[in-house]
Each structure stands twice: as structure tokens, then as C-alpha cells.
Design an enzyme around this catalytic site. Structure first.
Site, PDB file in Angstrom:
ATOM      1  N   LYS A  55       0.866  -1.180  -0.086  1.00 19.11           N
ATOM      2  CA  LYS A  55       0.008   0.051   0.042  1.00 19.11           C
ATOM      3  C   LYS A  55       1.049   1.229  -0.133  1.00 19.11           C
ATOM      4  CE  LYS A  55      -4.544   0.598   0.040  1.00 19.11           C
ATOM      5  NZ  LYS A  55      -5.451  -0.143  -0.351  1.00 19.11           N
ATOM      6  N   ASP A  65      -6.981   4.453  -4.214  1.00 19.28           N
ATOM      7  CA  ASP A  65      -7.438   3.993  -2.983  1.00 19.28           C
ATOM      8  C   ASP A  65      -8.020   5.346  -2.723  1.00 19.28           C
ATOM      9  OD1 ASP A  65      -7.744   2.087  -0.605  1.00 19.28           O
ATOM     10  OD2 ASP A  65      -6.959   3.995   0.392  1.00 19.28           O
TER      11      ASP A  65
HETATM   12  P1  NAD Z   1     -12.941   7.868  -1.862  1.00 20.74           P
HETATM   13  O1  NAD Z   1     -11.800   8.933  -1.655  1.00 20.74           O
HETATM   14  O2  NAD Z   1     -13.441   7.865  -3.334  1.00 20.74           O
HETATM   15  O3  NAD Z   1     -14.225   8.062  -0.822  1.00 20.74           O
HETATM   16  C1  NAD Z   1     -13.949   8.114   0.364  1.00 20.74           C
HETATM   17  C2  NAD Z   1     -15.429   8.544   1.047  1.00 20.74           C
HETATM   18  O4  NAD Z   1     -15.576   8.457   2.333  1.00 20.74           O
HETATM   19  C3  NAD Z   1     -15.872  10.110   0.429  1.00 20.74           C
HETATM   20  O5  NAD Z   1     -17.100  10.010   0.267  1.00 20.74           O
HETATM   21  C4  NAD Z   1     -15.355  10.738   1.785  1.00 20.74           C
HETATM   22  O6  NAD Z   1     -16.201  11.924   1.978  1.00 20.74           O
HETATM   23  C5  NAD Z   1     -15.802   9.813   2.924  1.00 20.74           C
HETATM   24  N1  NAD Z   1     -15.363   9.918   4.252  1.00 20.74           N
HETATM   25  C6  NAD Z   1     -13.926  10.267   4.420  1.00 20.74           C
HETATM   26  N2  NAD Z   1     -13.811  10.334   5.659  1.00 20.74           N
HETATM   27  C7  NAD Z   1     -14.881  10.164   6.209  1.00 20.74           C
HETATM   28  C8  NAD Z   1     -15.472  10.184   7.679  1.00 20.74           C
HETATM   29  N3  NAD Z   1     -14.648  10.410   8.580  1.00 20.74           N
HETATM   30  N4  NAD Z   1     -16.737  10.039   7.995  1.00 20.74           N
HETATM   31  C9  NAD Z   1     -17.581  10.011   6.943  1.00 20.74           C
HETATM   32  N5  NAD Z   1     -17.287   9.815   5.730  1.00 20.74           N
HETATM   33  C10 NAD Z   1     -15.734   9.883   5.427  1.00 20.74           C
HETATM   34  O7  NAD Z   1     -12.260   6.652  -1.294  1.00 20.74           O
HETATM   35  P2  NAD Z   1     -12.874   4.926  -1.983  1.00 20.74           P
HETATM   36  O8  NAD Z   1     -11.792   4.789  -2.956  1.00 20.74           O
HETATM   37  O9  NAD Z   1     -14.222   4.996  -1.979  1.00 20.74           O
HETATM   38  O10 NAD Z   1     -12.330   4.117  -0.545  1.00 20.74           O
HETATM   39  C11 NAD Z   1     -13.273   3.941   0.489  1.00 20.74           C
HETATM   40  C12 NAD Z   1     -12.600   2.968   1.215  1.00 20.74           C
HETATM   41  O11 NAD Z   1     -12.743   1.735   0.566  1.00 20.74           O
HETATM   42  C13 NAD Z   1     -11.095   3.057   1.774  1.00 20.74           C
HETATM   43  O12 NAD Z   1     -11.202   2.261   3.244  1.00 20.74           O
HETATM   44  C14 NAD Z   1     -10.359   2.107   0.780  1.00 20.74           C
HETATM   45  O13 NAD Z   1      -9.257   1.494   1.482  1.00 20.74           O
HETATM   46  C15 NAD Z   1     -11.351   0.996   0.639  1.00 20.74           C
HETATM   47  N6  NAD Z   1     -11.308   0.345  -0.911  1.00 20.74           N
HETATM   48  C16 NAD Z   1     -11.104   0.909  -1.977  1.00 20.74           C
HETATM   49  C17 NAD Z   1     -10.860   0.322  -3.225  1.00 20.74           C
HETATM   50  C18 NAD Z   1     -11.144   0.949  -4.486  1.00 20.74           C
HETATM   51  O14 NAD Z   1     -11.271   0.280  -5.448  1.00 20.74           O
HETATM   52  N7  NAD Z   1     -11.255   2.228  -4.430  1.00 20.74           N
HETATM   53  C19 NAD Z   1     -10.863  -1.033  -2.922  1.00 20.74           C
HETATM   54  C20 NAD Z   1     -10.800  -1.798  -1.672  1.00 20.74           C
HETATM   55  C21 NAD Z   1     -11.114  -0.950  -0.638  1.00 20.74           C
END
Ligand code: NAD
Length: 412
Positions: free
Chosen positions: A108, A148
Site C-alpha cells: 500500500k 484508494d
Molecule cells: P474515496 O476517496 O473515493 O471516498 C471516500 C469517501 O469516504 C468520501 O465520500 C468521503 O467523504 C468519505 N469519508 C472520508 N472520511 C470520512 C469520515 N470521517 N466520515 C464519513 N465519511 C468519510 O475512497 P474509496 O476509494 O471509495 O475508498 C473508501 C474505502 O474503501 C477505503 O477504506 C479504501 O481503502 C477502501 N477500498 C477502496 C477500493 C477501491 O477500489 N477504491 C478497493 C478496496 C477497498
């Protein structure tokens, strides 16, 4: 409170005992080798802002384990990114790729920066600087970054382009790229659709009907899961992001909510909604935490009303909360299974880049759902047979595979 990495290691240690790894592999120090990542790369990324001022950002890439294949893992841009968080996320990648049987290890990366405070040109310079400093450590057969939190296809295109200036073989150096430059159809929606797929499997097992859903996080994972649920006619009554939480007992029109967020930058103030104090404790049957780690803790776990939690985010539930939820009979589909759709389709993107032959979206989704179906049923069967939670089961299957591979490869 324990750190995200300590939380993850607590579960690894518990699972190692369940599998009796120290008797099965007395010489191989499986747990110790997972506690210390193979390589930690930590550096500064100085950036000249558009106004001429210089900002310096802490930057990381943790290559946790390559026992099952090249390192693989996303790149997070968030002001709270630190080494401990990146180590935890890298360890979860090692477990996730092992669980879903794809030939990658775990890694990561990230930068401690709020990407919303930078202009597009500043962001591009920062991504290019980050990539140029990692050029000798990443590569299609070495370590393959992906998106991510805080990054997406645009940033992956800059990583690809910067890497391409230094190395000839380049396409598979990063996944989650725009389709026009070698990205896979279906990658953008893969994590969200995978979350929904796992949710539907769990709902079927539990016999839930006419249920409502709440989603924390409305970025890539949360909004794509919401769109899929909405298209299936499933009612989403609560949504939250950094701007706030909103509720509508009749369910939201998700297409309109997505368009609203694009314009306003968040869900707050969406028409016909009421503000909500907590998504985690709101009135719903299914909760999808899709934002960040450690949001379901000892303090709020007892107020969870959902009967089912499907972890779109990595590490949203602390071990203490996990035990409380288990005691209360709340079923949890763990992150390393529920959000594995992203890395699965990243793998398909990497395969397509190597083949130079591109699949249709139907091909990608069929393969994704087949692999998730197989994995979900392996996890569910092992959980029923051993009378343990889905999380303990997923960890046991992943760790069992990693331990076998470590033992087979030896340590010399
Ligand atoms: P992103 O940046 O696209 O979206 C994150 C979202 O979470 C946003 O809507 C933001 O406003 C919200 N957020 C952030 N902090 C917050 C808080 N304290 N309280 C409430 N909402 C909050 O990110 P993403 O890619 O959607 O990733 C989200 C999660 O999923 C992470 O844990 C990431 O590691 C995991 N993930 C993502 C992927 C991927 O393909 N993008 C794959 C596996 C896991």
C-alpha cells in the site's frame, strides 16, 4: 486505542493460534514475518504550489509480503495518512489477495495530503514526483499500485505516464487506469459491485426481505455500491460522507444524489433529506461502511441497529467492536472478502495488459462474480463448520494459504 496495524495483527495472531501454525511450521516464524513488512519506503515529496510556495508531504509505500506474487495495493491521499495506517492497509492486501486466490502479494502507498486543497496542476506534479521517487521500487512484475481513498483513474494515468518516461515495459505498472490507456472495463465499479454481491449472498443466507440499507462514504466504493443497489430497487435510507449524514425513510434517488454530490462536493443538504447524527447507529437493516478504518468501535457498536454489516472500507470495525457485534448476533462480512472486487478486477486489468487483449465488461463481471461466489461460499462453509465468524474464517483461509507458501519457499 490500538493502532490499525495492531488491530490487524491481533486478528492474525488469533488466527495463527486457531490454525496452530507454530506447531505446523515451527521453523518458519509465520506471524513474525507478517508483523514486519518486507520493505518500508518513506520519503518526502516537496511540491511547489501554483503560488510559488513550497509544501513538503510525507510519502509512503509499504511492500508487505510478496510470498504469493508481486506486491499489489492502492495509493491513498488523505491528510491523516501515516506509516501505521499504510502498514495495516498493506497487511490487509496480503490477506485479501491470498483469500481470493490471485497471484499477488500485499502493499500500500500514500501521501499525507488533503487532495481537495490542491489544484489539478499541483496534484499532477505531486503524483509525478511521488512516482519518480518510486521508479526503482515499482513495476509490472514487482509492485503494482492502484487507486484508494483520494485517488482514482486520473492519478493512475499520471503514475503510468511518469513511469513510462523511465521504463519501457509499462502498461501493467499500475491498475485502475482510464480505459483509453489500458484500464479494464468494469474496474471503476468493481469494488462497489463486489460489496453488493457479498451483501446479497449474506442477505440470502439470513433470509432478510424488504430490508433497508445505510452507507457511510459516498466516494468510489460507496457511490458505486449505492448505484448498483438502487438499480436493483433496494432502498437506501441513509448516506454519509465528510460533509455530513442524511436520512430519508422513503429511500434516496441515487442517480440524483450522485449528480448533486458532483455539483456540491458532498451529500449534505440533499433535497428531501433530514440530517442524521450517526450513520453507524441509524435505523436500517444493512450497514455498508465504505469510508475509512476504525469507525465502528467499542463505544458505538452496542448502538448498531443493523442486522448485517458489509465492510466496503478496509478495517472499519475494531476487534473490540467485532466481539460486541458477534455477541449481539450482528453478521459481519469482513473487508478482505467484501471489498476484494477492486483488486480482483485490478488483477484482470494486469492480465489484459500482459496479453494485449481486452475483454468485454460482461466477461469481466462474469469472472468477478464467479470468483466472489466461490470465495464467499468457501468462507461461509468454513465458518459454519468451525463455528466461527465470517471474519475469523476469511483470516483462517488466507493465513493458511500464506503459511503454506512461506513454508514451501523457505527462508534461505
Ligand atoms: P474515496 O476517496 O473515493 O471516498 C471516500 C469517501 O469516504 C468520501 O465520500 C468521503 O467523504 C468519505 N469519508 C472520508 N472520511 C470520512 C469520515 N470521517 N466520515 C464519513 N465519511 C468519510 O475512497 P474509496 O476509494 O471509495 O475508498 C473508501 C474505502 O474503501 C477505503 O477504506 C479504501 O481503502 C477502501 N477500498 C477502496 C477500493 C477501491 O477500489 N477504491 C478497493 C478496496 C477497498
Amino acid at each position: 486505542m490500538l493502532s490499525a496495524f495492531d488491530n490487524a495483527m491481533t486478528l492474525v495472531e488469533r488466527t495463527a493460534k486457531h490454525l496452530d501454525l507454530s506447531s505446523k511450521y515451527p521453523k518458519h516464524k509465520i506471524v513474525e514475518r507478517l508483523r514486519i513488512p518486507n520493505k518500508i519506503i518513506m520519503f518526502s515529496s516537496p511540491l511547489q504550489k501554483d503560488n510559488g510556495e513550497i509544501e513538503v508531504y510525507s510519502s509512503f509505500r509499504v511492500q508487505h509480503s510478496d510470498v504469493l506474487g508481486p506486491y499489489k495495493g492502492g495509493t491513498r491521499f488523505n491528510k491523516n495518512v501515516d506509516l501505521d495506517e499504510v502498514k495495516a492497509l498493506a497487511l490487509w492486501m496480503t490477506l485479501k489477495t491470498a483469500l481470493v486466490n490471485i497471484p499477488f502479494g500485499g502493499a500500500k502507498g500514500g501521501i499525507a495530503v488533503d487532495p481537495h486543497k490542491l489544484s489539478v496542476t499541483e496534484l499532477e506534479r505531486l503524483v509525478r514526483k511521488y512516482t519518480s521517487k518510486l521508479v526503482s521500487d515499482i513495476g509490472p512484475s514487482v509492485d503494482i499500485p492502484a487507486p484508494d481513498m483520494g485517488t482514482g483513474a486520473r492519478e493512475m494515468a499520471w503514475i503510468y505516464d511518469e513511469y513510462r518516461k523511465h521504463r519501457e515495459v509499462a502498461k501493467g505498472v499500475v491498475t485502475g487506469k482510464p480505459v483509453e490507456i489500458g484500464g479494464s472495463l468494469g474496474r471503476l465499479s468493481a469494488t462497489g459491485k463486489g460489496v453488493v454481491y457479498c451483501m446479497l449472498e449474506a442477505v440470502r443466507e439470513m433470509g432478510l426481505e424488504n430490508y433497508t440499507v445505510a452507507i457511510q462514504g459516498f466516494g468510489n466504493v460507496g457511490s458505486q455500491a449505492a448505484l448498483d443497489l438502487w438499480e436493483r430497487g433496494i432502498s437506501i435510507v441513509a448516506v454519509g460522507d465528510v460533509t455530513g449524514n442524511i436520512y430519508n425513510a422513503d429511500g434516496f434517488n441515487i442517480e440524483e444524489l450522485v449528480a448533486y454530490c458532483k455539483k456540491k462536493g458532498g451529500v449534505k443538504g440533499f433535497p428531501d433529506s433530514v440530517p442524521l447524527k450517526s450513520i453507524i447507529a441509524c435505523d436500517c437493516d444493512v450497514l455498508l461502511p465504505c469510508a475509512m478504518e476504525n469507525v465502528i468501535r467499542g463505544r458505538n457498536a452496542r448502538h448498531v441497529k443493523a442486522k448485517l454489516i458489509v465492510e466496503g472500507a478496509n478495517g472499519p470495525t475494531t476487534p473490540r467492536a467485532d466481539s460486541l457485534l458477534e455477541e449481539r448476533g450482528v453478521k459481519v462480512v469482513p473487508d478482505i472478502l467484501a471489498n476484494a472486487g477492486g483488486v480482483i478486477v485490478s488483477y484482470y486489468e494486469w492480465v489484459q495488459n500482459r496479453e494485449g487483449f481486452y475483454w468485454t465488461e460482461e466477461d469481466v463481471e462474469e469472472r468477478l462474480f464467479n470468483l466472489l461466489r466461490q470465495t464467499y461460499s468457501r468462507v461461509s462453509e468454513y465458518s459454519a463448520k468451525n463455528k466461527i465468524s465470517l471474519r475469523s474464517s476469511a483470516y483462517a483461509l488466507a493465513l493458511g494459504k500464506i503459511a503454506k507458501a512461506m513454508a514451501a519457499r523457505g527462508v534461505q
